[in-house]
Design a protein around this motif. Structure first.
Motif, PDB file in Angstrom:
ATOM      1  N   PRO A   1       0.830  -1.199   0.000  1.00 15.55           N
ATOM      2  CA  PRO A   1       0.000   0.000   0.000  1.00 15.55           C
ATOM      3  C   PRO A   1       0.867   1.252   0.000  1.00 15.55           C
ATOM      4  O   PRO A   1       1.968   1.259   0.538  1.00 15.55           O
ATOM      5  CB  PRO A   1      -0.801  -0.121   1.291  1.00 15.55           C
ATOM      6  N   SER A   2       0.359   2.319  -0.608  1.00 19.63           N
ATOM      7  CA  SER A   2       1.136   3.550  -0.676  1.00 19.63           C
ATOM      8  C   SER A   2       1.068   4.312   0.645  1.00 19.63           C
ATOM      9  O   SER A   2       1.883   5.180   0.898  1.00 19.63           O
ATOM     10  CB  SER A   2       0.622   4.430  -1.810  1.00 19.63           C
ATOM     11  N   THR A   3       0.093   4.013   1.476  1.00 17.03           N
ATOM     12  CA  THR A   3      -0.028   4.654   2.772  1.00 17.03           C
ATOM     13  C   THR A   3      -0.432   3.610   3.808  1.00 17.03           C
ATOM     14  O   THR A   3      -1.027   2.601   3.462  1.00 17.03           O
ATOM     15  CB  THR A   3      -1.059   5.796   2.748  1.00 17.03           C
ATOM     16  N   PHE A   4      -0.096   3.891   5.041  1.00 22.15           N
ATOM     17  CA  PHE A   4      -0.433   2.957   6.104  1.00 22.15           C
ATOM     18  C   PHE A   4      -1.726   3.351   6.815  1.00 22.15           C
ATOM     19  O   PHE A   4      -2.066   2.776   7.816  1.00 22.15           O
ATOM     20  CB  PHE A   4       0.718   2.862   7.107  1.00 22.15           C
ATOM     21  N   TRP A   5      -2.423   4.355   6.280  1.00 19.08           N
ATOM     22  CA  TRP A   5      -3.660   4.835   6.876  1.00 19.08           C
ATOM     23  C   TRP A   5      -4.805   4.657   5.900  1.00 19.08           C
ATOM     24  O   TRP A   5      -4.649   4.851   4.699  1.00 19.08           O
ATOM     25  CB  TRP A   5      -3.535   6.312   7.260  1.00 19.08           C
ATOM     26  N   GLU A   6      -5.963   4.279   6.422  1.00 18.90           N
ATOM     27  CA  GLU A   6      -7.141   4.156   5.576  1.00 18.90           C
ATOM     28  C   GLU A   6      -7.490   5.531   5.004  1.00 18.90           C
ATOM     29  O   GLU A   6      -7.227   6.557   5.616  1.00 18.90           O
ATOM     30  CB  GLU A   6      -8.330   3.631   6.390  1.00 18.90           C
ATOM     31  N   GLU A   7      -8.110   5.538   3.829  1.00 19.51           N
ATOM     32  CA  GLU A   7      -8.437   6.810   3.181  1.00 19.51           C
ATOM     33  C   GLU A   7      -9.621   7.504   3.826  1.00 19.51           C
ATOM     34  O   GLU A   7      -9.657   8.731   3.903  1.00 19.51           O
ATOM     35  CB  GLU A   7      -8.734   6.579   1.701  1.00 19.51           C
ATOM     36  N   ASN A   8     -10.617   6.746   4.285  1.00 21.32           N
ATOM     37  CA  ASN A   8     -11.812   7.382   4.825  1.00 21.32           C
ATOM     38  C   ASN A   8     -11.525   8.022   6.181  1.00 21.32           C
ATOM     39  O   ASN A   8     -10.772   7.509   6.994  1.00 21.32           O
ATOM     40  CB  ASN A   8     -12.974   6.398   4.922  1.00 21.32           C
ATOM     41  N   ILE A   9     -12.147   9.180   6.386  1.00 23.96           N
ATOM     42  CA  ILE A   9     -11.982   9.932   7.620  1.00 23.96           C
ATOM     43  C   ILE A   9     -13.229   9.713   8.465  1.00 23.96           C
ATOM     44  O   ILE A   9     -14.356   9.860   7.988  1.00 23.96           O
ATOM     45  CB  ILE A   9     -11.771  11.431   7.312  1.00 23.96           C
ATOM     46  N   LEU A  10     -13.016   9.349   9.707  1.00 19.45           N
ATOM     47  CA  LEU A  10     -14.114   9.027  10.620  1.00 19.45           C
ATOM     48  C   LEU A  10     -14.120  10.000  11.786  1.00 19.45           C
ATOM     49  O   LEU A  10     -13.131  10.702  12.035  1.00 19.45           O
ATOM     50  CB  LEU A  10     -13.952   7.595  11.138  1.00 19.45           C
ATOM     51  N   LYS A  11     -15.225  10.020  12.498  1.00 18.19           N
ATOM     52  CA  LYS A  11     -15.352  10.862  13.682  1.00 18.19           C
ATOM     53  C   LYS A  11     -15.301  10.009  14.931  1.00 18.19           C
ATOM     54  O   LYS A  11     -15.789   8.888  14.951  1.00 18.19           O
ATOM     55  CB  LYS A  11     -16.698  11.581  13.645  1.00 18.19           C
ATOM     56  N   VAL A  12     -14.728  10.557  15.985  1.00 18.31           N
ATOM     57  CA  VAL A  12     -14.734   9.900  17.287  1.00 18.31           C
ATOM     58  C   VAL A  12     -16.102  10.159  17.914  1.00 18.31           C
ATOM     59  O   VAL A  12     -16.508  11.311  18.088  1.00 18.31           O
ATOM     60  CB  VAL A  12     -13.613  10.439  18.196  1.00 18.31           C
ATOM     61  N   VAL A  13     -16.811   9.086  18.233  1.00 13.32           N
ATOM     62  CA  VAL A  13     -18.159   9.187  18.799  1.00 13.32           C
ATOM     63  C   VAL A  13     -18.122   9.099  20.320  1.00 13.32           C
ATOM     64  O   VAL A  13     -18.901   9.750  21.010  1.00 13.32           O
ATOM     65  CB  VAL A  13     -19.057   8.071  18.218  1.00 13.32           C
ATOM     66  N   ASP A  14     -17.189   8.295  20.855  1.00 13.57           N
ATOM     67  CA  ASP A  14     -17.131   8.095  22.295  1.00 13.57           C
ATOM     68  C   ASP A  14     -15.719   7.682  22.688  1.00 13.57           C
ATOM     69  O   ASP A  14     -14.985   7.099  21.889  1.00 13.57           O
ATOM     70  CB  ASP A  14     -18.137   7.003  22.717  1.00 13.57           C
ATOM     71  N   ALA A  15     -15.340   7.994  23.910  1.00 15.90           N
ATOM     72  CA  ALA A  15     -14.056   7.565  24.471  1.00 15.90           C
ATOM     73  C   ALA A  15     -14.349   6.768  25.729  1.00 15.90           C
ATOM     74  O   ALA A  15     -14.949   7.277  26.664  1.00 15.90           O
ATOM     75  CB  ALA A  15     -13.179   8.772  24.788  1.00 15.90           C
ATOM     76  N   VAL A  16     -13.951   5.503  25.739  1.00 16.19           N
ATOM     77  CA  VAL A  16     -14.213   4.617  26.867  1.00 16.19           C
ATOM     78  C   VAL A  16     -12.927   4.484  27.676  1.00 16.19           C
ATOM     79  O   VAL A  16     -11.929   3.938  27.186  1.00 16.19           O
ATOM     80  CB  VAL A  16     -14.694   3.228  26.373  1.00 16.19           C
ATOM     81  N   GLU A  17     -12.952   5.000  28.889  1.00 17.53           N
ATOM     82  CA  GLU A  17     -11.776   4.932  29.760  1.00 17.53           C
ATOM     83  C   GLU A  17     -11.575   3.499  30.245  1.00 17.53           C
ATOM     84  O   GLU A  17     -12.542   2.770  30.460  1.00 17.53           O
ATOM     85  CB  GLU A  17     -11.934   5.876  30.946  1.00 17.53           C
ATOM     86  N   PRO A  18     -10.333   3.086  30.436  1.00 15.47           N
ATOM     87  CA  PRO A  18     -10.079   1.706  30.876  1.00 15.47           C
ATOM     88  C   PRO A  18     -10.509   1.492  32.327  1.00 15.47           C
ATOM     89  O   PRO A  18     -10.521   2.425  33.119  1.00 15.47           O
ATOM     90  CB  PRO A  18      -8.572   1.566  30.721  1.00 15.47           C
ATOM     91  N   LYS A  19     -10.845   0.252  32.623  1.00 17.55           N
ATOM     92  CA  LYS A  19     -11.237  -0.091  33.990  1.00 17.55           C
ATOM     93  C   LYS A  19     -10.021  -0.280  34.889  1.00 17.55           C
ATOM     94  O   LYS A  19     -10.109  -0.121  36.098  1.00 17.55           O
ATOM     95  CB  LYS A  19     -12.091  -1.358  33.977  1.00 17.55           C
ATOM     96  N   VAL A  20      -8.897  -0.652  34.292  1.00 19.29           N
ATOM     97  CA  VAL A  20      -7.656  -0.825  35.047  1.00 19.29           C
ATOM     98  C   VAL A  20      -6.598   0.085  34.429  1.00 19.29           C
ATOM     99  O   VAL A  20      -6.594   0.315  33.223  1.00 19.29           O
ATOM    100  CB  VAL A  20      -7.186  -2.303  35.033  1.00 19.29           C
ATOM    101  N   PRO A  21      -5.687   0.628  35.233  1.00 25.23           N
ATOM    102  CA  PRO A  21      -4.770   1.651  34.729  1.00 25.23           C
ATOM    103  C   PRO A  21      -3.768   1.178  33.675  1.00 25.23           C
ATOM    104  O   PRO A  21      -3.193   1.988  32.974  1.00 25.23           O
ATOM    105  CB  PRO A  21      -4.048   2.140  35.984  1.00 25.23           C
ATOM    106  N   TRP A  22      -3.541  -0.122  33.544  1.00 26.50           N
ATOM    107  CA  TRP A  22      -2.556  -0.583  32.560  1.00 26.50           C
ATOM    108  C   TRP A  22      -3.165  -0.821  31.185  1.00 26.50           C
ATOM    109  O   TRP A  22      -2.473  -1.192  30.263  1.00 26.50           O
ATOM    110  CB  TRP A  22      -1.806  -1.817  33.047  1.00 26.50           C
ATOM    111  N   ASN A  23      -4.460  -0.617  31.015  1.00 28.68           N
ATOM    112  CA  ASN A  23      -5.083  -0.702  29.693  1.00 28.68           C
ATOM    113  C   ASN A  23      -5.179   0.680  29.079  1.00 28.68           C
ATOM    114  O   ASN A  23      -5.000   1.687  29.756  1.00 28.68           O
ATOM    115  CB  ASN A  23      -6.477  -1.327  29.793  1.00 28.68           C
ATOM    116  N   SER A  24      -5.494   0.732  27.780  1.00 33.90           N
ATOM    117  CA  SER A  24      -5.572   1.996  27.061  1.00 33.90           C
ATOM    118  C   SER A  24      -7.019   2.436  26.884  1.00 33.90           C
ATOM    119  O   SER A  24      -7.927   1.618  26.874  1.00 33.90           O
ATOM    120  CB  SER A  24      -4.944   1.849  25.673  1.00 33.90           C
ATOM    121  N   THR A  25      -7.192   3.737  26.671  1.00 36.72           N
ATOM    122  CA  THR A  25      -8.506   4.271  26.347  1.00 36.72           C
ATOM    123  C   THR A  25      -8.923   3.722  24.989  1.00 36.72           C
ATOM    124  O   THR A  25      -8.113   3.646  24.062  1.00 36.72           O
ATOM    125  CB  THR A  25      -8.452   5.808  26.284  1.00 36.72           C
TER     126      THR A  25
END
Length: 167
Positions: free
Chosen positions: A92-116
């Motif tokens: 692929p010529s790029t490592f990113w998908e072409e379509n642009i999306l919106k962030v609808v929600d951010a789910v915080e992790p239940k334990v501190p060693w996981n990611s949002t």
């Protein structure tokens, strides 16, 4: 087990297995500072103390080694990283998908060693390391390139000439 087999120059370890397990269970581990046997027969308070210490260590190690990204907020525009198959052709010529999306929600992790985890407008759930923030106001759409011709034609199959020395 391997050390026992080397030390005694044997491939038979089953008779010594219980002794090896007992020795392992009597030695304090570096992570818990307790021997597994002590921890197994310990009080609930001791177990809770060890559990808390392990969780703190995990959170600290994760925080130290995690790459720091700018936080995304609901409404940000993003691209999602493509999962690249290293043997795929053409690359692929790029490592990113072409379509642009919106962030609808951010789910915080239940334990501190996981990611949002971010929920996108197409209902995918993605962690921050796979997202690229896009400034839509500064974005310029480039025309799609026409399919490039092959740089060279495939080589024709070679036919073998009969060997003259065979009788």
């Amino acid at each position: 087990i391997k050390a026992h087999m080397r030390r005694h120059n044997t491939r038979i370890y089953v008779p010594a297995l219980q002794g090896l397990v007992d020795a392992y269970n009597d030695v304090p581990h570096t992570a818990t500072q307790m021997a597994p046997r002590e921890l197994h027969h310990g009080t609930a308070q001791e177990v809770k103390c060890v559990s808390d210490r392990l969780q703190q260590k995990a959170a600290k190690a994760t925080h130290q080694h995690r790459r720091q990204y700018t936080q995304l907020v609901v409404g940000d525009h993003v691209r999602v990283a493509r999962l690249i198959n290293p043997t795929a052709t053409p690359k692929p010529s790029t490592f990113w998908e072409e379509n642009i999306l919106k962030v609808v929600d951010a789910v915080e992790p239940k334990v501190p060693w996981n990611s949002t985890t971010y929920v996108l407008s197409d209902d995918r759930k993605v962690t921050r390391d796979r997202l690229q923030k896009v400034d839509v106001a500064r974005l310029e759409r480039l025309p799609r390139k026409a399919q490039a011709p092959e740089p060279y034609a495939p080589r024709p199959q070679r036919t073998r000439k009969p060997n003259k020395n065979t009788s």
